[in-house]
Design a protein around this motif. Structure first.
Motif, short mmCIF file in Angstrom:
data_model
loop_
_atom_site.label_atom_id
_atom_site.label_comp_id
_atom_site.label_asym_id
_atom_site.label_seq_id
_atom_site.Cartn_x
_atom_site.Cartn_y
_atom_site.Cartn_z
N SER A 111 0.82 -1.38 -0.02
CA SER A 111 -0.05 0.00 -0.01
C SER A 111 0.75 1.41 -0.09
O SER A 111 0.26 2.27 -0.21
N HIS B 253 -2.13 0.57 7.84
CA HIS B 253 -3.00 1.47 8.29
C HIS B 253 -4.14 2.11 6.88
O HIS B 253 -5.11 2.59 7.28
N LEU C 91 3.14 -5.31 11.38
CA LEU C 91 4.64 -5.82 11.73
C LEU C 91 4.59 -5.91 13.27
O LEU C 91 5.47 -6.54 13.90
N LEU D 71 8.74 -2.12 3.27
CA LEU D 71 8.15 -1.79 4.43
C LEU D 71 8.69 -0.53 5.08
O LEU D 71 9.88 -0.44 4.94
N TYR E 259 18.94 4.64 10.64
CA TYR E 259 17.98 4.44 9.40
C TYR E 259 19.04 3.51 8.67
O TYR E 259 18.68 2.29 8.22
N1 LIG Z 1 11.09 6.74 -0.87
C1 LIG Z 1 12.26 6.87 -0.99
O1 LIG Z 1 12.81 7.99 -1.23
C2 LIG Z 1 13.17 5.82 -0.60
C3 LIG Z 1 14.39 5.39 -0.95
C4 LIG Z 1 15.23 4.51 -0.57
C5 LIG Z 1 14.49 3.61 0.13
N2 LIG Z 1 13.37 3.48 0.45
C6 LIG Z 1 12.61 2.14 1.16
O2 LIG Z 1 11.56 1.67 0.45
C7 LIG Z 1 10.81 1.05 1.21
C8 LIG Z 1 9.39 1.73 0.89
O3 LIG Z 1 9.45 3.03 1.23
P1 LIG Z 1 8.43 4.11 0.73
O4 LIG Z 1 8.63 5.58 0.54
O5 LIG Z 1 7.39 3.38 -0.20
O6 LIG Z 1 7.35 4.36 2.27
P2 LIG Z 1 5.83 4.51 2.49
O7 LIG Z 1 5.10 4.97 1.39
O8 LIG Z 1 5.67 4.77 3.91
O9 LIG Z 1 5.24 2.84 2.68
C9 LIG Z 1 5.57 1.96 3.76
C10 LIG Z 1 4.90 0.82 3.60
O10 LIG Z 1 4.79 0.29 4.92
C11 LIG Z 1 3.59 -0.23 5.45
N3 LIG Z 1 3.55 -0.03 6.97
C12 LIG Z 1 4.10 1.19 7.73
N4 LIG Z 1 3.90 0.67 9.10
C13 LIG Z 1 3.53 -0.59 9.18
C14 LIG Z 1 3.46 -1.69 10.31
N5 LIG Z 1 3.41 -1.13 11.43
N6 LIG Z 1 3.16 -2.94 9.81
C15 LIG Z 1 2.83 -3.21 8.49
N7 LIG Z 1 3.24 -2.29 7.39
C16 LIG Z 1 3.60 -1.07 7.91
C17 LIG Z 1 2.44 0.81 4.75
O11 LIG Z 1 1.50 0.37 4.96
P3 LIG Z 1 0.03 1.54 5.29
O12 LIG Z 1 0.30 2.80 4.30
O13 LIG Z 1 -0.98 0.59 4.80
O14 LIG Z 1 0.23 1.74 6.90
C18 LIG Z 1 3.17 0.82 3.47
O15 LIG Z 1 2.71 -0.07 2.54
C19 LIG Z 1 11.26 1.67 2.59
O16 LIG Z 1 11.81 0.24 3.15
C20 LIG Z 1 12.24 2.56 2.42
O17 LIG Z 1 13.23 2.53 3.51
C21 LIG Z 1 12.36 4.39 0.19
#
Ligand SMILES: NC(=O)c1ccc[n+]([C@@H]2O[C@H](COP(=O)([O-])OP(=O)(O)OC[C@H]3O[C@@H](n4cnc5c(N)ncnc54)[C@H](OP(=O)(O)O)[C@@H]3O)[C@@H](O)[C@H]2O)c1
Length: 275
Positions: A14, A37, A53, A74, A128
């Motif tokens: 999501s 969420h 989680l 995640l 992080y």
């Molecule tokens: N965005 C960037 O620039 C970037 C760069 C490098 C690496 N990353 C990595 O890519 C990954 C995804 O990042 P993103 O930017 O897509 O983040 P995001 O939009 O915040 O998505 C996070 C995901 O984790 C889920 N989540 C949050 N709390 C949770 C919990 N307690 N239990 C289970 N699931 C939970 C959320 O579900 P809900 O929304 O339904 O709660 C959502 O599906 C992360 O590991 C991040 O470190 C991101």
């Protein structure tokens, strides 16, 4: 009809990155996702299961769906993330299953003087970055053909939280922060998901650096993106974290992707449009 019966489960399906991967894969594979969420948008979607989680055991989700491929995208409590990945590793060891883990350029954030390559030793000064290193090291103990570590730089794109936040700040007459000494490579949701689609389709494993082939200064890059996304005069706030240039860049060297999946930071800028 799906072209391939490979079953894929996206943890964090999501989220910004997880959902972009879901949309890229769902027409080709039997694709599932988890949400936590964001129940409003996903609880009625049959392909999505609820997973928190901090409360649920990931093994129950895995045993229900029985994926051949897990994509981990995640966010959440760091200790709980470590435990969840520990259980995933145990599951993968026993089953016909592999994991694609979305890691980050921050696994190298203690090295500021050079960009980093796949086989460089990781070292981080941030909580992080250290979390990502801890999970990477757990995965590195799996057989080589069962895991891929995907190190990703900052992700942009029209629908990215980063670009949305910049637009919001401007509309609220608030400054957009730039880091003048930061040199980085970048990506967006489209490029990243195409690359991940290729890796999964070809059963590629190992360590991949999924960003632009070239480097840019954060300040220059953000200013160019802002020019694309709006016809306004943003307030820019320069945040100096050091006086010297600092790299936060993950470049490919050992595990290069085919030419048609490589791109430059200019491609990422050009992809932003007024909307
Ligand atoms: N965005 C960037 O620039 C970037 C760069 C490098 C690496 N990353 C990595 O890519 C990954 C995804 O990042 P993103 O930017 O897509 O983040 P995001 O939009 O915040 O998505 C996070 C995901 O984790 C889920 N989540 C949050 N709390 C949770 C919990 N307690 N239990 C289970 N699931 C939970 C959320 O579900 P809900 O929304 O339904 O709660 C959502 O599906 C992360 O590991 C991040 O470190 C991101």
């Amino acid at each position: 009809m799906k072209l391939d019966t490979k079953k894929i489960l996206i943890l964090g399906g999501s989220g910004f990155i997880g959902n972009a991967i879901y949309k890229e894969l769902c027409n080709y594979f039997d694709t599932y996702g988890t949400y936590c969420h964001a129940a409003n948008s996903f609880s009625s979607n049959k392909q999505f299961v609820h997973y928190n989680l901090e409360e649920d055991d990931i093994v129950e989700v895995l045993e229900e769906i029985k994926p051949q491929v897990i994509v981990s995208a995640l966010r959440g409590n760091f200790a709980a993330l470590v435990i969840a990945h520990n259980h995933i590793v145990e599951y993968i060891t026993k089953e016909d299953c592999k994991i694609y883990f979305i890691s980050s350029a921050n696994v190298f954030d203690a090295y500021s003087k050079y960009p980093s390559y796949e086989m460089d030793k990781t070292l981080s000064e941030s909580v992080y970055g250290r979390l990502k290193i801890k999970i990477e090291n757990m995965l590195l103990r799996l057989p080589k053909d069962k895991m891929a570590i995907l190190r990703v730089p900052m992700v942009f794109g029209n629908s990215s939280p980063r670009v949305k936040d910049m637009k919001k700040a401007i509309l609220a007459n608030e400054p957009v922060e730039v880091f003048p000494n930061l040199i980085l490579n970048v990506t967006n949701d489209d490029k990243l998901t195409q690359q991940i689609h290729y890796l999964i389709n070809r059963n590629k494993t190992g360590i991949y650096h999924l960003g632009s082939n070239d480097l840019t200064h954060h300040e220059d890059f953000i200013k160019e993106v802002l020019e694309r996304v709006g016809n306004f005069n943003p307030i820019i706030k320069r945040v100096y974290t050091t006086n010297e240039d600092r790299y936060l860049a993950v470049l490919p060297k050992t595990n290069k992707l085919p030419k048609n999946l490589q791109f430059t930071f200019q491609d990422i800028i050009d992809h932003h449009v007024l909307n």
